[in-house]
Design a protein around this motif. Structure first.
Motif, PDB file in Angstrom:
ATOM      1  N   LYS A  44       0.834  -1.208   0.000  1.00 59.54           N
ATOM      2  CA  LYS A  44       0.000   0.000   0.000  1.00 59.54           C
ATOM      3  C   LYS A  44       0.865   1.253   0.000  1.00 59.54           C
ATOM      4  N   ILE A  45       1.945   1.233   0.766  1.00 59.89           N
ATOM      5  CA  ILE A  45       2.867   2.369   0.794  1.00 59.89           C
ATOM      6  C   ILE A  45       3.478   2.602  -0.581  1.00 59.89           C
ATOM      7  N   VAL A  46       3.904   1.529  -1.239  1.00 56.81           N
ATOM      8  CA  VAL A  46       4.494   1.661  -2.574  1.00 56.81           C
ATOM      9  C   VAL A  46       3.491   2.258  -3.551  1.00 56.81           C
ATOM     10  N   LYS A  47       2.251   1.827  -3.462  1.00 53.75           N
ATOM     11  CA  LYS A  47       1.220   2.357  -4.360  1.00 53.75           C
ATOM     12  C   LYS A  47       0.920   3.828  -4.077  1.00 53.75           C
ATOM     13  N   ILE A  48       1.063   4.247  -2.828  1.00 51.86           N
ATOM     14  CA  ILE A  48       0.893   5.659  -2.484  1.00 51.86           C
ATOM     15  C   ILE A  48       2.052   6.485  -3.061  1.00 51.86           C
ATOM     16  N   CYS A  49       3.258   5.934  -2.986  1.00 56.65           N
ATOM     17  CA  CYS A  49       4.451   6.645  -3.447  1.00 56.65           C
ATOM     18  C   CYS A  49       4.577   6.693  -4.968  1.00 56.65           C
ATOM     19  N   ALA A  50       4.028   5.713  -5.643  1.00 58.47           N
ATOM     20  CA  ALA A  50       4.222   5.592  -7.090  1.00 58.47           C
ATOM     21  C   ALA A  50       3.801   6.831  -7.888  1.00 58.47           C
ATOM     22  N   PRO A  51       2.635   7.422  -7.634  1.00 58.09           N
ATOM     23  CA  PRO A  51       2.229   8.581  -8.442  1.00 58.09           C
ATOM     24  C   PRO A  51       3.176   9.775  -8.345  1.00 58.09           C
ATOM     25  N   GLY A  53       6.382   9.444  -8.384  1.00 57.47           N
ATOM     26  CA  GLY A  53       7.605   9.085  -9.088  1.00 57.47           C
ATOM     27  C   GLY A  53       8.673   8.409  -8.257  1.00 57.47           C
ATOM     28  N   LEU A  54       8.335   8.005  -7.049  1.00 53.28           N
ATOM     29  CA  LEU A  54       9.348   7.423  -6.166  1.00 53.28           C
ATOM     30  C   LEU A  54       9.736   6.002  -6.545  1.00 53.28           C
ATOM     31  N   THR A  55       8.958   5.343  -7.376  1.00 52.00           N
ATOM     32  CA  THR A  55       9.291   3.993  -7.833  1.00 52.00           C
ATOM     33  C   THR A  55       9.843   3.994  -9.261  1.00 52.00           C
ATOM     34  N   SER A  56       9.959   5.179  -9.852  1.00 55.79           N
ATOM     35  CA  SER A  56      10.375   5.243 -11.262  1.00 55.79           C
ATOM     36  C   SER A  56      11.225   6.465 -11.555  1.00 55.79           C
ATOM     37  N   ALA A  57      11.854   7.040 -10.524  1.00 57.25           N
ATOM     38  CA  ALA A  57      12.499   8.340 -10.653  1.00 57.25           C
ATOM     39  C   ALA A  57      13.511   8.429 -11.790  1.00 57.25           C
ATOM     40  N   GLY A  89      13.580   2.707  -2.551  1.00 57.48           N
ATOM     41  CA  GLY A  89      14.883   2.582  -3.187  1.00 57.48           C
ATOM     42  C   GLY A  89      15.102   1.213  -3.801  1.00 57.48           C
ATOM     43  N   GLY A  90      14.741   0.163  -3.054  1.00 56.16           N
ATOM     44  CA  GLY A  90      14.865  -1.189  -3.597  1.00 56.16           C
ATOM     45  C   GLY A  90      13.976  -1.409  -4.799  1.00 56.16           C
ATOM     46  N   GLN A  91      12.792  -0.837  -4.738  1.00 59.35           N
ATOM     47  CA  GLN A  91      11.824  -0.976  -5.823  1.00 59.35           C
ATOM     48  C   GLN A  91      12.310  -0.265  -7.089  1.00 59.35           C
ATOM     49  N   GLU A  92      12.707   0.994  -6.930  1.00 60.46           N
ATOM     50  CA  GLU A  92      13.129   1.792  -8.083  1.00 60.46           C
ATOM     51  C   GLU A  92      14.408   1.264  -8.706  1.00 60.46           C
ATOM     52  N   THR A  93      15.370   0.903  -7.869  1.00 62.60           N
ATOM     53  CA  THR A  93      16.648   0.418  -8.387  1.00 62.60           C
ATOM     54  C   THR A  93      16.483  -0.887  -9.153  1.00 62.60           C
ATOM     55  N   ILE A 111       8.589  -4.067 -15.540  1.00 60.49           N
ATOM     56  CA  ILE A 111       8.700  -2.665 -15.132  1.00 60.49           C
ATOM     57  C   ILE A 111       7.364  -2.038 -14.745  1.00 60.49           C
ATOM     58  N   PRO A 112       6.285  -2.195 -15.531  1.00 58.88           N
ATOM     59  CA  PRO A 112       5.014  -1.602 -15.084  1.00 58.88           C
ATOM     60  C   PRO A 112       4.566  -2.123 -13.720  1.00 58.88           C
ATOM     61  N   ALA A 113       4.753  -3.416 -13.471  1.00 58.40           N
ATOM     62  CA  ALA A 113       4.336  -4.005 -12.199  1.00 58.40           C
ATOM     63  C   ALA A 113       5.165  -3.471 -11.029  1.00 58.40           C
ATOM     64  N   LEU A 114       6.440  -3.176 -11.278  1.00 56.09           N
ATOM     65  CA  LEU A 114       7.285  -2.595 -10.230  1.00 56.09           C
ATOM     66  C   LEU A 114       6.955  -1.119 -10.017  1.00 56.09           C
ATOM     67  N   VAL A 115       6.733  -0.409 -11.095  1.00 57.50           N
ATOM     68  CA  VAL A 115       6.463   1.023 -10.997  1.00 57.50           C
ATOM     69  C   VAL A 115       5.141   1.299 -10.285  1.00 57.50           C
ATOM     70  N   ASN A 116       4.104   0.510 -10.588  1.00 50.67           N
ATOM     71  CA  ASN A 116       2.807   0.787  -9.966  1.00 50.67           C
ATOM     72  C   ASN A 116       2.590   0.031  -8.654  1.00 50.67           C
ATOM     73  N   GLY A 117       3.540  -0.810  -8.276  1.00 46.46           N
ATOM     74  CA  GLY A 117       3.465  -1.480  -6.985  1.00 46.46           C
ATOM     75  C   GLY A 117       2.701  -2.788  -6.978  1.00 46.46           C
ATOM     76  N   ASP A 118       2.369  -3.321  -8.151  1.00 49.66           N
ATOM     77  CA  ASP A 118       1.699  -4.624  -8.180  1.00 49.66           C
ATOM     78  C   ASP A 118       2.641  -5.742  -7.745  1.00 49.66           C
ATOM     79  N   LYS A 119       3.943  -5.560  -8.007  1.00 48.96           N
ATOM     80  CA  LYS A 119       4.959  -6.498  -7.536  1.00 48.96           C
ATOM     81  C   LYS A 119       5.981  -5.738  -6.705  1.00 48.96           C
ATOM     82  N   LEU A 120       6.443  -6.364  -5.621  1.00 48.43           N
ATOM     83  CA  LEU A 120       7.510  -5.795  -4.818  1.00 48.43           C
ATOM     84  C   LEU A 120       8.832  -6.410  -5.259  1.00 48.43           C
TER      85      LEU A 120
END
Length: 256
Positions: A44-51, A53-57, A89-93, A111-120
């Motif tokens: 849930k945190i990752v999905k909050i951060c995704a919009p 750009g924290l998972t795709s900076a 950081g782990g997600q984006e890297t 990549i889409p699944a990591l960026v939007n938080g569907d996969k950790l």
């Protein structure tokens, strides 16, 4: 030399601080401060951060990234609680490393699944007796028909104990100089489960710093990222150049 943040960087920083105050801090406050955050909360945190750009900076815009500088990414992560900064950081890297060297099919699959938080996601390089020097990696990768067989152990991996996929750095043998020939392989829990566990720590108790064990673990060849001609070591070195500095900034108290 001008050390002032640009108007865009200030705006990004303020947006993340507001998001943390309104959405993330209340989530974390509900959880046990001496126990790892439950995986549904991490997701849930990752999905909050995704919009924001924290998972795709550092990814290019063509795959939904912000293509920001290392400085801007550091400013973004410094505005987060430390545990959230390390999760993102782990997600984006991991997404960034799959993008570099990944085929179009691999990029589309992960990549889409990591960026939007569907996969950790996370990246496993460090081992119990090997630090972040990829040439010292002892995890072995042996090609066997349509699969790669992994044997080894990874340690001190951010997000390991909640990951859906791990980008595993392994040795596929030695080159003519006797150096490790490195490959990167996506170990996907959907293909075959692998063993992970949280590493007990004095601090950072809500985080998911952990280890993974691969014992004759079979990965489809289609999950091999790039080739074994030195590209993996180059990608890892390039990302570590900035990742270590950003990680240190993440350990500080949030700047107000």
């Amino acid at each position: 030399m001008d050390f002032e943040l640009s108007p865009e960087q200030v705006m990004i920083q303020d947006s993340i601080r507001t998001m943390v105050e309104r959405e993330i801090d209340p989530l974390i406050a509900k959880e046990d401060p001496d126990a790892p955050l439950p995986k549904p909360v991490v997701k849930k945190i990752v999905k909050i951060c995704a919009p924001l750009g924290l998972t795709s900076a550092r990814l290019p815009a063509e795959v939904g990234g912000g293509n920001v500088s290392a400085l801007t990414f550091g400013i973004m992560r410094e505005a987060l609680p430390p545990v959230v900064s390390f999760i993102c950081g782990g997600q984006e890297t991991t997404a960034f490393r799959i993008y570099h060297g990944g085929t179009p099919e691999q990029r589309e699959r992960y990549i889409p699944a990591l960026v939007n938080g569907d996969k950790l996601g996370c990246t496993g390089t460090t081992e119990p007796d090997t630090g972040s020097d990829p040439r010292g990696v002892k995890t072995k990768a042996v090609f066997d028909g349509d699969h790669v067989v992994l044997n080894g152990r990874k340690a001190w991996v951010s997000n390991a104990s909640v990951c859906d996929i791990m980008l595993v750095v392994a040795s596929a043998g030695s080159d003519e100089r006797g150096f490790n020939t490195l490959i990167r392989v996506v170990a996907d829990q959907e293909d075959a489960p692998f063993t992970t566990r949280k590493t007990p720590t004095l601090g950072f108790r809500t985080g998911h710093l952990g280890e993974a064990i691969f014992d004759d673990y079979r990965v489809p060849v289609r999950n091999v990222i790039g080739d074994a001609k030195g590209g993996s070591a180059k990608v890892l070195s390039q990302t570590w150049t900035t990742q270590r500095q950003i990680g240190r900034a993440s350990c500080r108290e949030r700047v107000s």
